[in-house]
Design a protein around this motif. Structure first.
Motif, short mmCIF file in Angstrom:
data_model
loop_
_atom_site.label_atom_id
_atom_site.label_comp_id
_atom_site.label_asym_id
_atom_site.label_seq_id
_atom_site.Cartn_x
_atom_site.Cartn_y
_atom_site.Cartn_z
N ASP A 168 0.82 -1.21 0.00
CA ASP A 168 0.00 0.00 0.00
C ASP A 168 0.85 1.26 0.00
O ASP A 168 0.48 2.27 -0.58
CB ASP A 168 -0.92 0.00 1.23
CG ASP A 168 -1.84 -1.21 1.23
OD1 ASP A 168 -2.60 -1.37 0.26
OD2 ASP A 168 -1.78 -2.00 2.20
N TYR A 169 2.01 1.20 0.70
CA TYR A 169 2.92 2.34 0.81
C TYR A 169 4.35 1.86 0.64
O TYR A 169 4.68 0.74 1.00
CB TYR A 169 2.80 3.01 2.19
CG TYR A 169 1.45 3.62 2.46
CD1 TYR A 169 1.13 4.88 1.96
CD2 TYR A 169 0.50 2.95 3.21
CE1 TYR A 169 -0.11 5.45 2.21
CE2 TYR A 169 -0.75 3.51 3.45
CZ TYR A 169 -1.04 4.75 2.95
OH TYR A 169 -2.27 5.31 3.18
N MET A 170 5.19 2.76 0.11
CA MET A 170 6.63 2.56 0.09
C MET A 170 7.24 3.71 0.88
O MET A 170 6.90 4.87 0.65
CB MET A 170 7.20 2.55 -1.33
CG MET A 170 6.86 1.29 -2.11
SD MET A 170 7.53 -0.23 -1.42
CE MET A 170 9.25 -0.05 -1.80
N VAL A 171 8.13 3.35 1.79
CA VAL A 171 8.78 4.34 2.64
C VAL A 171 10.27 4.32 2.33
O VAL A 171 10.87 3.25 2.26
CB VAL A 171 8.57 4.00 4.13
CG1 VAL A 171 9.13 5.09 5.02
CG2 VAL A 171 7.12 3.76 4.44
N PHE A 172 10.85 5.50 2.14
CA PHE A 172 12.31 5.60 2.00
C PHE A 172 12.85 6.04 3.34
O PHE A 172 12.45 7.08 3.88
CB PHE A 172 12.71 6.58 0.89
CG PHE A 172 14.19 6.63 0.67
CD1 PHE A 172 14.84 5.57 0.05
CD2 PHE A 172 14.93 7.71 1.08
CE1 PHE A 172 16.20 5.59 -0.15
CE2 PHE A 172 16.30 7.75 0.88
CZ PHE A 172 16.95 6.69 0.26
N LEU A 173 13.74 5.24 3.90
CA LEU A 173 14.29 5.48 5.24
C LEU A 173 15.77 5.82 5.15
O LEU A 173 16.49 5.26 4.32
CB LEU A 173 14.12 4.23 6.10
CG LEU A 173 12.70 3.67 6.21
CD1 LEU A 173 12.73 2.29 6.85
CD2 LEU A 173 11.83 4.62 6.99
N ARG A 174 16.23 6.70 6.03
CA ARG A 174 17.66 7.03 6.12
C ARG A 174 18.06 6.99 7.60
O ARG A 174 17.49 7.70 8.43
CB ARG A 174 17.95 8.41 5.56
CG ARG A 174 19.42 8.81 5.64
CD ARG A 174 19.65 10.24 5.20
NE ARG A 174 19.07 10.51 3.90
CZ ARG A 174 19.66 10.22 2.74
NH1 ARG A 174 20.83 9.65 2.72
NH2 ARG A 174 19.06 10.51 1.60
N CYS A 175 19.03 6.14 7.91
CA CYS A 175 19.52 6.00 9.28
C CYS A 175 21.04 6.14 9.27
O CYS A 175 21.68 6.03 8.23
CB CYS A 175 19.14 4.63 9.85
SG CYS A 175 17.36 4.38 10.00
#
Length: 151
Positions: free
Chosen positions: A100-107
């Motif tokens: 349903d959603y795509m999340v771009f994460l930065r850690c």
């Protein structure tokens, strides 16, 4: 928009703090022309704002990942609000297909990403996640591109 507008936009994307005089020299137009074009692009909503792009040192040190989310029906709004509160969420898109959603994460570290994924998995309404860690960027069109050679 013409080729000059597109070239101006690419220069601003590379460095939004560039002076109008330097932009004018790079474009081969008058400084007043650059100022007028920027004002028009802002007024027309083509330029929505200015931001900060991370430098290579910080960009290469980051652990980045795409996370697909399957969510329970009617929970989308609450999930979006919960994800908005997480500073590591750089981008959230509603998508078609398996998720349903795509999340771009930065850690900063793998451990931080691991803890973040645990927190995301605990958000009420998230049924399933699938994460892919970015190994390297092969194409990045967000940087300035030289104009095509004059004919």
């Amino acid at each position: 928009m013409d080729d000059t507008d597109r070239h101006l936009l690419s220069l601003l994307q590379a460095n939004a703090r560039e002076s109008a005089a330097l932009l004018a020299r790079k474009l081969g137009v008058a400084r007043t022309t650059v100022v007028a074009r920027i004002a028009r692009l802002e007024r027309d909503g083509v330029i929505a704002g200015y931001g900060v792009r991370l430098g290579q040192r910080l960009e290469h040190a980051a652990v980045r990942a795409y996370c697909g989310l399957s969510v329970a029906p009617k929970m989308g709004s609450a999930i979006v609000r919960a994800l908005e509160r997480l500073p590591e969420v750089e981008e959230l898109c509603a998508v078609s297909g398996q998720y349903d959603y795509m999340v771009f994460l930065r850690c900063e570290t793998n451990e931080q990403l691991d803890a973040l994924l645990d927190r995301i998995g605990l958000i009420e309404g998230i049924q399933h996640t699938h994460t892919s860690v970015v190994l390297s960027r092969k194409v990045d069109r967000r940087t300035a591109v030289a104009p095509p050679p004059a004919a």
